[in-house]
Design a protein around this motif. Structure first.
Motif, short mmCIF file in Angstrom:
data_model
loop_
_atom_site.label_atom_id
_atom_site.label_comp_id
_atom_site.label_asym_id
_atom_site.label_seq_id
_atom_site.Cartn_x
_atom_site.Cartn_y
_atom_site.Cartn_z
N VAL A 208 -5.97 -0.11 -2.04
CA VAL A 208 -5.60 -1.19 -1.13
C VAL A 208 -5.01 -2.23 -1.70
O VAL A 208 -5.46 -3.00 -2.49
CB VAL A 208 -6.87 -1.57 -0.40
CG1 VAL A 208 -6.60 -2.69 0.79
CG2 VAL A 208 -7.61 -0.43 0.37
N ASP A 209 -3.78 -2.53 -1.43
CA ASP A 209 -2.84 -3.69 -2.00
C ASP A 209 -3.25 -4.83 -1.20
O ASP A 209 -2.85 -4.86 -0.02
CB ASP A 209 -1.26 -3.22 -2.04
CG ASP A 209 -0.65 -4.09 -2.54
OD1 ASP A 209 -1.02 -5.27 -2.70
OD2 ASP A 209 0.71 -4.02 -2.93
N GLU A 210 -3.90 -5.91 -1.79
CA GLU A 210 -4.21 -6.99 -0.86
C GLU A 210 -3.41 -8.42 -1.49
O GLU A 210 -4.05 -9.34 -1.57
CB GLU A 210 -5.87 -7.25 -1.11
CG GLU A 210 -6.64 -6.11 -0.63
CD GLU A 210 -7.90 -6.45 -0.43
OE1 GLU A 210 -8.92 -7.22 -1.04
OE2 GLU A 210 -8.86 -5.64 0.12
N ILE A 211 -2.44 -8.10 -2.03
CA ILE A 211 -1.77 -9.13 -2.39
C ILE A 211 -1.20 -10.38 -1.71
O ILE A 211 -1.21 -11.37 -2.24
CB ILE A 211 -0.11 -8.66 -3.28
CG1 ILE A 211 0.55 -9.73 -3.74
CG2 ILE A 211 0.69 -7.87 -2.26
CD1 ILE A 211 1.71 -9.27 -4.53
N TYR A 212 -1.16 -10.07 -0.29
CA TYR A 212 -1.09 -11.18 0.45
C TYR A 212 -2.35 -11.84 1.20
O TYR A 212 -2.22 -12.59 2.19
CB TYR A 212 -0.18 -10.77 1.79
CG TYR A 212 1.10 -10.53 1.11
CD1 TYR A 212 2.23 -11.59 0.86
CD2 TYR A 212 1.69 -9.09 1.06
CE1 TYR A 212 3.51 -11.23 0.24
CE2 TYR A 212 3.00 -8.95 0.46
CZ TYR A 212 3.77 -9.94 0.27
OH TYR A 212 4.83 -10.06 -0.56
N HIS A 213 -3.46 -11.15 0.69
CA HIS A 213 -4.90 -11.87 1.05
C HIS A 213 -4.91 -13.27 0.89
O HIS A 213 -4.02 -13.75 -0.19
CB HIS A 213 -6.07 -11.37 0.30
CG HIS A 213 -6.48 -10.38 1.07
ND1 HIS A 213 -7.98 -10.12 1.17
CD2 HIS A 213 -6.13 -9.41 1.93
CE1 HIS A 213 -8.19 -9.00 1.85
NE2 HIS A 213 -6.99 -8.35 2.39
#
Ligand SMILES: Cc1ncc(COP(=O)(O)O)c(C=O)c1O
Length: 394
Positions: A208-213
């Motif tokens: 899960v890529d949460e770079i924009y969290h």
């Protein structure tokens, strides 16, 4: 050397690695600006805000104090602690710092995850449209990216149902980004949990890529870290923390993977940049977090302005994007060729946007991405120029 011999030197996998097409548009936009034209940039995938002042100061201090040697490969212990503290404070999740690896941007984390999990020939499920580099990381390690076309029905995201239908004997992982680039849409907490369960039951992994969290404009979201400890979670200081150029990210890995990832990181890049790691410690100070939260509010205001304005112009946005700073808009009512549309819009109206071709093969000619990484005033000017352009075309 003949042309053929030169071509034969290049590894075959390079044929499936594409450039970011938007870079050509960005270069043209800069050229036009150099010639005195005013350009509204709605193609740029990084915050227009500067790195917060306390972070910059901490970076300068690190340079002045000579903190310029390698750190341990998984990162400064105090930074890993601080990231664990952030998960506790923001998501109520307990993560051992020993599962956190600091990386050179989330790009390196994605590369590490693919190298550690994907055998040659293994398939990785990805949403199409999606962030182009993700499929290229899979390709670099000789895996097979399996883009799954997604649409409004699943909020332009992979859903549990997609995993059930597309997971084959050769599938080893599903890689999702929430919020997504280019669609800005989220995977709900419930779906994310179900997807982790499906991957687990098939002996695979959910990445899960949460770079924009942090840049999420609603409540129904949590980090996958809070849902399961066998999910690979990737994040970055680039977007929410406004630190793109510092090249710093991190991943939270399942405990049994940490040693493998560390070994790989040692070999691939030794350690993330030391001054950037010291600077990032200041990213979690209350004052910095308050600044960042105010900026997230500004991004939300921009989204709230831009989505209806674009709909008014004839773009189709069936799902309200809930995060990041992107709107993936259908332009099928305005053009049959989104690339030509983006090029003409730049040349004739001085507005730069990203054509769908960068994000996959799922009707790219009917989509464009708008990034609201400009002030509302600039966005308004952009919208006015697009309106004028469309009028002249009609
Ligand atoms: C979804 C997604 N993942 C990863 C990245 C890589 O960012 P960085 O390496 O700066 O952390 C980007 C950059 O735009 C992105 O959009």
């Amino acid at each position: 050397m003949t042309q053929t011999r030169r071509a034969a030197r290049i590894a075959r996998r390079m044929a499936s690695i594409e450039p970011f097409h938007v870079m050509a548009l960005l270069a043209r936009a800069r050229e036009l600006e150099g010639a005195g034209r005013s350009i509204i940039h709605m193609e740029i995938g990084e915050p227009d805000f500067p790195t917060p002042e306390p972070v910059v100061r901490a970076g300068i201090r690190a340079l002045e104090q000579g903190a310029l040697h390698y750190t341990a490969t998984p990162g400064l212990p105090q930074l890993r602690e601080a990231i664990a503290g952030y998960y506790r404070a923001r998501y109520g999740a307990d993560v051992s710092p020993s599962r956190i690896l600091v990386t050179t941007g989330s790009s390196a984390a994605l590369m590490l995850a693919c190298a550690a999990l994907v055998n040659p020939g293994d398939e990785v499920l990805l949403a199409d449209p999606g962030y182009p580099a993700s499929r290229h990381f899979v390709r670099v390690v000789e895996g097979v990216p399996r883009p799954v076309p997604v649409d409004a029905a699943s909020g332009y995201q992979l859903a549990p149902d997609h995993l059930e239908r597309h997971w084959s004997a050769r599938t080893t992982a599903a890689l999702v980004a929430t919020p997504s680039n280019p669609t800005g849409t989220l995977i709900t907490t419930e779906r994310l949990g179900e997807m982790a369960e499906i991957a687990r039951s098939r002996g695979g992994t959910l990445i899960v890529d949460e770079i924009y969290h942090g840049l999420v404009y609603g409540d129904d979201y949590t980090s996958a870290v809070a849902l399961a400890d066998d999910v690979v979670v990737i994040n970055s200081f680039s977007k929410y923390f406004c630190m793109t150029g510092w090249r710093l990210g991190w991943m939270v890995a399942p405990a049994d993977l940490v040693g493998e990832l560390e070994k790989l990181a040692q070999n691939l890049y030794l350690a993330a940049p030391t001054p950037a790691q010291h600077a990032a410690l200041a990213a979690f100070e209350p004052g910095t977090l308050a600044t960042l939260s105010a900026r997230a509010g500004e991004f939300k205001a921009r989204r709230d302005y831009l989505v209806p304005a674009l709909r008014e112009l004839g773009f189709d946005i069936p799902v309200m994007p809930q995060g990041a700073f992107y709107i993936y808009a259908g332009c099928g009512r305005l053009t049959k060729d989104s690339y030509a549309f983006a090029r003409d819009l730049l040349e004739k109206a001085g507005v730069a946007i990203t054509p769908g071709v960068d994000f996959g093969a799922n009707a790219p000619e009917r989509h464009v991405r708008f990034a609201y990484t400009q002030s509302i005033e600039r966005l308004k000017e952009g919208v006015a120029r697009i309106a004028g352009f469309l009028k002249a075309q009609a």
